[in-house]
Design a protein around this motif. Structure first.
Motif, mmCIF file in Angstrom:
data_model
loop_
_atom_site.group_PDB
_atom_site.id
_atom_site.type_symbol
_atom_site.label_atom_id
_atom_site.label_comp_id
_atom_site.label_asym_id
_atom_site.label_seq_id
_atom_site.Cartn_x
_atom_site.Cartn_y
_atom_site.Cartn_z
ATOM 1 N N THR A 181 0.860 -1.707 0.226
ATOM 2 C CA THR A 181 -0.280 0.181 0.434
ATOM 3 C C THR A 181 0.689 1.162 0.040
ATOM 4 O O THR A 181 1.570 1.640 0.670
ATOM 5 C CB THR A 181 -0.734 0.359 1.248
ATOM 6 N N LEU A 182 0.275 1.989 -0.879
ATOM 7 C CA LEU A 182 1.046 3.906 -0.569
ATOM 8 C C LEU A 182 0.513 4.770 -1.232
ATOM 9 O O LEU A 182 -0.716 4.311 -1.341
ATOM 10 C CB LEU A 182 2.814 3.500 -1.783
ATOM 11 N N MET A 183 1.154 5.838 -1.059
ATOM 12 C CA MET A 183 0.011 7.625 -1.087
ATOM 13 C C MET A 183 1.317 8.124 -1.436
ATOM 14 O O MET A 183 2.321 8.416 -1.345
ATOM 15 C CB MET A 183 -0.350 7.930 0.151
ATOM 16 N N VAL A 184 1.050 8.073 -2.589
ATOM 17 C CA VAL A 184 2.005 9.681 -3.670
ATOM 18 C C VAL A 184 1.542 11.142 -2.960
ATOM 19 O O VAL A 184 0.462 11.828 -3.286
ATOM 20 C CB VAL A 184 1.687 9.410 -5.281
ATOM 21 N N TYR A 185 2.448 11.839 -2.569
ATOM 22 C CA TYR A 185 2.371 12.806 -2.240
ATOM 23 C C TYR A 185 4.055 13.679 -2.260
ATOM 24 O O TYR A 185 4.937 13.621 -2.288
ATOM 25 C CB TYR A 185 2.017 13.377 -0.467
ATOM 26 N N THR A 186 3.519 15.066 -3.256
ATOM 27 C CA THR A 186 4.271 15.802 -3.770
ATOM 28 C C THR A 186 4.398 17.126 -2.595
ATOM 29 O O THR A 186 3.672 17.612 -3.014
ATOM 30 C CB THR A 186 3.932 16.036 -5.209
ATOM 31 N N ASP A 187 5.174 17.615 -2.429
ATOM 32 C CA ASP A 187 5.241 18.684 -1.942
ATOM 33 C C ASP A 187 5.545 19.678 -2.521
ATOM 34 O O ASP A 187 7.404 19.934 -2.923
ATOM 35 C CB ASP A 187 6.620 19.115 -0.250
ATOM 36 N N GLN A 188 5.049 20.829 -2.477
ATOM 37 C CA GLN A 188 5.543 21.371 -4.005
ATOM 38 C C GLN A 188 6.228 23.075 -2.723
ATOM 39 O O GLN A 188 6.074 23.994 -3.504
ATOM 40 C CB GLN A 188 4.629 21.771 -4.584
ATOM 41 N N SER A 189 5.921 23.043 -1.662
ATOM 42 C CA SER A 189 6.632 24.125 -0.849
ATOM 43 C C SER A 189 7.799 25.110 -1.162
ATOM 44 O O SER A 189 7.983 26.193 -1.375
ATOM 45 C CB SER A 189 6.431 24.607 0.633
#
Length: 290
Positions: A181-189
């Motif tokens: 199981t995974l989750m994709v998260y992109t921190d654009q800060s």
């Protein structure tokens, strides 16, 4: 397409997940829908709906009458062969969603003309939301359910693990696994900062936890911990279903790392039963029903 949720938890084969995100992210940034219409043009429901319209039949998708029509159309010599294709979601993307597939199975189980079911799976997995619905539906079918697959990863295997038998096409490529199981998260800060953009999210005084995972602000430690807990709980549930569905057949726990396996190794560790053609799997399903 607006009903498709590309956020949240996914059970997807990792390399496919990264390719998928590479397609989705730039489209979202451009203000477009996550997937181009051409990507879902092969959805079987489109063909069926067109056939119904040509025949002058007014049958709404998702109704019992619709499921009965589909089951009859996909049944030959007492075996209903249901395609489970592409990325899986609750309401469908490249093929029927979890809920529609569960509906088809329920109708096939109650249809006298159907003696057995074959799930023809070619899928890298999909969303966690709704996958239990279909896995439980497979297990609930009283008639024999056999899976035949050339590629069955992650959420697709979650579903397949509840079938009576799993047949894999003979090939040299990885075919089964990615039980993870995974989750994709992109921190654009940081990217926004370098671009000279200062984005501020304003919240109501009492809405302190509103949209903390937004990609614009750094991810708070407590939110990260919550996500990790959800991922771990989802993975524990996934592994539990695999152990239940493949009880007495698994020879090791090495699959828990979410590795993909070729045909021989998948059979060796008990993730699959036989290698063969779709026709052989159909014959086997009919044999189990006899």
């Amino acid at each position: 397409m607006n009903a498709v949720n590309i956020a949240g938890l996914w059970c997807l084969e990792e390399s496919f997940a990264m390719r998928m995100w590479g397609i989705v992210e730039p489209r979202l940034k451009a203000g477009k829908e996550p997937f181009a219409p051409a990507m879902v043009a092969g959805h079987p429901a489109r063909t069926i709906q067109a056939t119904l319209q040509t025949a002058g039949k007014s049958i709404l998708a998702g109704t019992i009458e619709y499921y009965q029509y589909v089951v009859n159309a996909y049944t030959v010599e007492g075996v209903c062969v249901i395609p489970v294709m592409g990325t899986l979601t609750r309401y469908g993307l490249c093929s029927w969603g979890y809920e529609d597939l569960a509906g088809l199975l329920a109708v096939a189980d109650g249809q006298e003309s159907v003696k057995a079911v074959v799930l023809r799976i070619d899928s890298p997995g999909g969303a966690v939301d709704g996958v239990k619905v279909l896995a439980d539906a497979v297990r609930a079918v009283k008639k024999p359910v056999v899976v035949w697959t050339n590629f069955c990863a992650s959420a697709a295997y979650f579903v397949a693990s509840q079938a009576r038998e799993i047949w894999v096409e003979e090939q040299t490529l990885y075919a089964v696994g990615s039980i993870g199981t995974l989750m994709v998260y992109t921190d654009q800060s940081e990217a926004l900062k370098k671009a000279g953009l200062k984005v501020e999210i304003m919240r109501a005084s009492e809405s302190t936890d509103k949209s903390r995972m937004n990609g614009t602000e750094p991810l708070p430690d407590e939110t990260r911990a919550e996500i990790q807990g959800i991922l771990d709980a989802s993975q524990k549930e996934f592994a539990g279903y695999v152990r239940r569905g493949r009880a007495g057949l698994l020879t090791s726990d090495e699959w828990k790392t979410a590795k993909m396996y070729g045909v021989r190794d998948a059979i060796r560790i008990g993730l699959a039963d036989q290698k063969g053609t779709l026709r052989q799997a159909i014959q086997r399903a009919a044999q189990l029903a006899a």
